[in-house]
Design a protein around this motif. Structure first.
Motif, mmCIF file in Angstrom:
data_model
loop_
_atom_site.group_PDB
_atom_site.id
_atom_site.type_symbol
_atom_site.label_atom_id
_atom_site.label_comp_id
_atom_site.label_asym_id
_atom_site.label_seq_id
_atom_site.Cartn_x
_atom_site.Cartn_y
_atom_site.Cartn_z
ATOM 1 N N ALA A 239 0.797 -1.248 0.004
ATOM 2 C CA ALA A 239 -0.108 0.076 0.036
ATOM 3 C C ALA A 239 0.821 1.127 -0.004
ATOM 4 O O ALA A 239 0.664 2.047 -0.869
ATOM 5 C CB ALA A 239 -0.981 0.067 1.329
ATOM 6 N N TYR A 240 1.933 1.535 0.949
ATOM 7 C CA TYR A 240 2.587 2.487 1.045
ATOM 8 C C TYR A 240 3.793 2.718 -0.083
ATOM 9 O O TYR A 240 3.903 3.964 -0.511
ATOM 10 C CB TYR A 240 3.050 2.909 2.336
ATOM 11 C CG TYR A 240 4.277 2.046 2.848
ATOM 12 C CD1 TYR A 240 5.820 2.456 2.390
ATOM 13 C CD2 TYR A 240 4.381 1.191 3.801
ATOM 14 C CE1 TYR A 240 6.852 1.781 2.573
ATOM 15 C CE2 TYR A 240 5.450 0.387 4.339
ATOM 16 C CZ TYR A 240 6.716 0.702 3.533
ATOM 17 O OH TYR A 240 7.918 -0.136 3.888
ATOM 18 N N ILE A 241 4.232 1.655 -0.640
ATOM 19 C CA ILE A 241 5.001 1.613 -1.686
ATOM 20 C C ILE A 241 4.119 2.238 -3.163
ATOM 21 O O ILE A 241 4.564 3.060 -4.010
ATOM 22 C CB ILE A 241 5.389 0.487 -2.455
ATOM 23 C CG1 ILE A 241 6.607 0.003 -1.121
ATOM 24 C CG2 ILE A 241 6.302 0.341 -3.660
ATOM 25 C CD1 ILE A 241 8.062 0.898 -0.965
ATOM 26 N N GLY A 242 2.768 1.914 -2.873
ATOM 27 C CA GLY A 242 1.959 2.220 -4.172
ATOM 28 C C GLY A 242 1.860 3.724 -3.735
ATOM 29 O O GLY A 242 1.585 4.391 -5.057
ATOM 30 N N VAL A 243 1.826 4.469 -2.928
ATOM 31 C CA VAL A 243 1.762 5.924 -2.629
ATOM 32 C C VAL A 243 2.953 6.483 -3.346
ATOM 33 O O VAL A 243 2.833 7.502 -4.111
ATOM 34 C CB VAL A 243 1.645 6.371 -1.226
ATOM 35 C CG1 VAL A 243 1.961 7.830 -1.018
ATOM 36 C CG2 VAL A 243 0.703 5.863 -0.497
ATOM 37 N N ASN A 244 4.160 5.823 -3.401
ATOM 38 C CA ASN A 244 5.185 6.642 -4.038
ATOM 39 C C ASN A 244 5.098 6.273 -5.537
ATOM 40 O O ASN A 244 5.594 7.189 -6.076
ATOM 41 C CB ASN A 244 6.547 5.813 -3.464
ATOM 42 C CG ASN A 244 7.901 6.384 -4.083
ATOM 43 O OD1 ASN A 244 7.838 7.540 -3.907
ATOM 44 N ND2 ASN A 244 8.593 5.568 -4.388
ATOM 45 N N VAL A 245 4.849 5.215 -6.144
ATOM 46 C CA VAL A 245 4.909 4.964 -7.384
ATOM 47 C C VAL A 245 3.660 5.388 -8.177
ATOM 48 O O VAL A 245 3.546 5.036 -9.517
ATOM 49 C CB VAL A 245 5.372 3.409 -7.634
ATOM 50 C CG1 VAL A 245 6.534 3.256 -7.193
ATOM 51 C CG2 VAL A 245 4.122 2.692 -7.419
ATOM 52 N N ALA B 166 -4.134 8.596 -3.893
ATOM 53 C CA ALA B 166 -5.274 8.632 -2.800
ATOM 54 C C ALA B 166 -5.753 7.377 -2.385
ATOM 55 O O ALA B 166 -6.226 6.846 -1.446
ATOM 56 C CB ALA B 166 -6.591 9.521 -3.231
ATOM 57 N N GLU B 167 -6.035 6.437 -3.531
ATOM 58 C CA GLU B 167 -6.491 5.251 -2.950
ATOM 59 C C GLU B 167 -5.277 4.225 -2.420
ATOM 60 O O GLU B 167 -5.743 3.477 -1.373
ATOM 61 C CB GLU B 167 -6.745 4.342 -4.614
ATOM 62 C CG GLU B 167 -7.444 2.940 -4.431
ATOM 63 C CD GLU B 167 -8.918 3.064 -3.695
ATOM 64 O OE1 GLU B 167 -9.295 2.379 -3.036
ATOM 65 O OE2 GLU B 167 -9.436 4.262 -3.844
ATOM 66 N N LYS B 168 -4.129 4.381 -2.562
ATOM 67 C CA LYS B 168 -2.974 3.685 -1.834
ATOM 68 C C LYS B 168 -3.163 4.333 -0.511
ATOM 69 O O LYS B 168 -2.587 3.466 0.524
ATOM 70 C CB LYS B 168 -1.842 3.990 -2.689
ATOM 71 C CG LYS B 168 -1.808 3.088 -3.966
ATOM 72 C CD LYS B 168 -2.135 1.647 -3.905
ATOM 73 C CE LYS B 168 -2.002 1.060 -5.103
ATOM 74 N NZ LYS B 168 -2.246 -0.478 -4.991
ATOM 75 N N VAL B 169 -3.338 5.561 -0.209
ATOM 76 C CA VAL B 169 -3.150 6.201 0.921
ATOM 77 C C VAL B 169 -4.312 5.404 1.738
ATOM 78 O O VAL B 169 -4.115 5.111 3.068
ATOM 79 C CB VAL B 169 -3.544 7.644 0.977
ATOM 80 C CG1 VAL B 169 -3.769 8.175 2.472
ATOM 81 C CG2 VAL B 169 -2.402 8.578 0.303
ATOM 82 N N LYS B 170 -5.384 5.465 1.248
ATOM 83 C CA LYS B 170 -6.846 4.469 1.889
ATOM 84 C C LYS B 170 -6.304 3.248 2.368
ATOM 85 O O LYS B 170 -6.539 2.632 3.172
ATOM 86 C CB LYS B 170 -7.741 4.538 1.083
ATOM 87 C CG LYS B 170 -8.603 5.886 0.593
ATOM 88 C CD LYS B 170 -9.820 5.917 0.127
ATOM 89 C CE LYS B 170 -10.500 7.250 -0.153
ATOM 90 N NZ LYS B 170 -11.569 6.995 -1.264
ATOM 91 N N ASP B 171 -5.435 2.391 1.313
ATOM 92 C CA ASP B 171 -5.139 0.910 1.819
ATOM 93 C C ASP B 171 -4.205 1.172 2.969
ATOM 94 O O ASP B 171 -4.211 0.248 3.542
ATOM 95 C CB ASP B 171 -4.411 0.581 0.413
ATOM 96 C CG ASP B 171 -5.558 0.451 -0.845
ATOM 97 O OD1 ASP B 171 -6.903 0.305 -0.491
ATOM 98 O OD2 ASP B 171 -5.112 0.175 -1.873
ATOM 99 N N THR B 172 -3.246 2.150 2.910
ATOM 100 C CA THR B 172 -2.244 2.184 3.821
ATOM 101 C C THR B 172 -2.901 2.203 5.151
ATOM 102 O O THR B 172 -2.626 1.766 6.314
ATOM 103 C CB THR B 172 -1.167 3.361 3.599
ATOM 104 O OG1 THR B 172 -0.485 3.007 2.440
ATOM 105 C CG2 THR B 172 -0.164 3.396 4.444
#
Length: 232
Positions: A113-119, A127-133
């Protein structure tokens, strides 16, 4: 003592997984090892020979024998230095299995999730990856709340604490880089309180990646990921 002998750790200053191993060594009071910093964008022959499958850090080399992958290394450290320091994994088989389950969850759901925030290629994707984190942190908070202790392991730092705790500096770095809230003390007060306590323990001193170091490394990884997406 079984743990005596030549000991080397191949690592990278930005790596949360290297920090995890160094935390385990701290818990066991193992200070006499050679730390060999690796350039992860120009990998050394020693790293490639020591971890030919994944070609990643960390690698612990004990008496000439390499052990790769952070979770395997942490368990190795706990077993080899079993009479030194505090135990890392729970003694009870059920509790040990539960800790391993949540460790796997952390390195799957929280990390992804948080790696997704970066990439993320777009703000919507980020925003979706932030929610997942945030959702992954909420699950881990529930584990803490159910235990009712200061740490995942109980009254002191253990296996799941270092597995989760190694990710904290990356959460902080990405929060600053992208102006997002990944660890919200208002929404996850128990987890936030644990994170503050964890940061003050002897296990993390001198081994937690600096947020600026993480940010510089993450920028390079983001550039690689976006370039790969454009090719596809």
């Amino acid at each position: 003592m079984a743990g005596e002998g030549d000991l080397k750790l191949l690592g990278g200053d930005a790596s949360q997984f290297v920090a995890r191993v160094r935390m385990a060594l701290n818990i066991k009071g193992v200070c006499s090892y050679e730390y060999i910093e690796q350039d992860l964008f120009n990998k050394s022959e020693l790293l490639l020979e020591s971890n030919p499958v994944h070609k990643k850090v960390p690698v612990l080399i004990h008496n000439g024998k390499p052990i790769a992958e952070s979770l395997a290394i942490v368990q190795y450290v706990d077993e080899v230095w079993d009479t030194a320091g505090a135990p890392i994994l729970p003694a009870d088989p059920y509790q040990r299995a539960v800790a391993r389950f949540w460790a796997a969850y952390t390195d799957d759901k929280l990390l992804r999730a948080y790696i997704g925030v970066n990439v993320a290629a777009t703000e919507e994707e980020r925003a979706e990856k932030v929610k997942d984190t945030v959702a992954a942190i909420s699950q881990l908070e529930a584990v803490l709340a159910d235990g009712g202790k200061a740490f995942f392991a109980g009254d002191s730092v253990g296996y799941l604490d270092i597995v989760v705790g190694c990710h904290l500096s990356w959460l902080e770095a990405f929060s600053k880089m992208y102006g997002v809230v990944l660890l919200d003390a208002a929404k996850s007060p128990i987890f936030a309180a644990w994170a503050a306590r964890f940061g003050e323990t002897e296990a993390v001193k001198g081994v937690v990646p600096e947020t600026d170091t993480v940010a510089e490394y993450a920028k390079k990884r983001r550039a690689e990921a976006l370039a790969a997406k454009r090719k596809n």
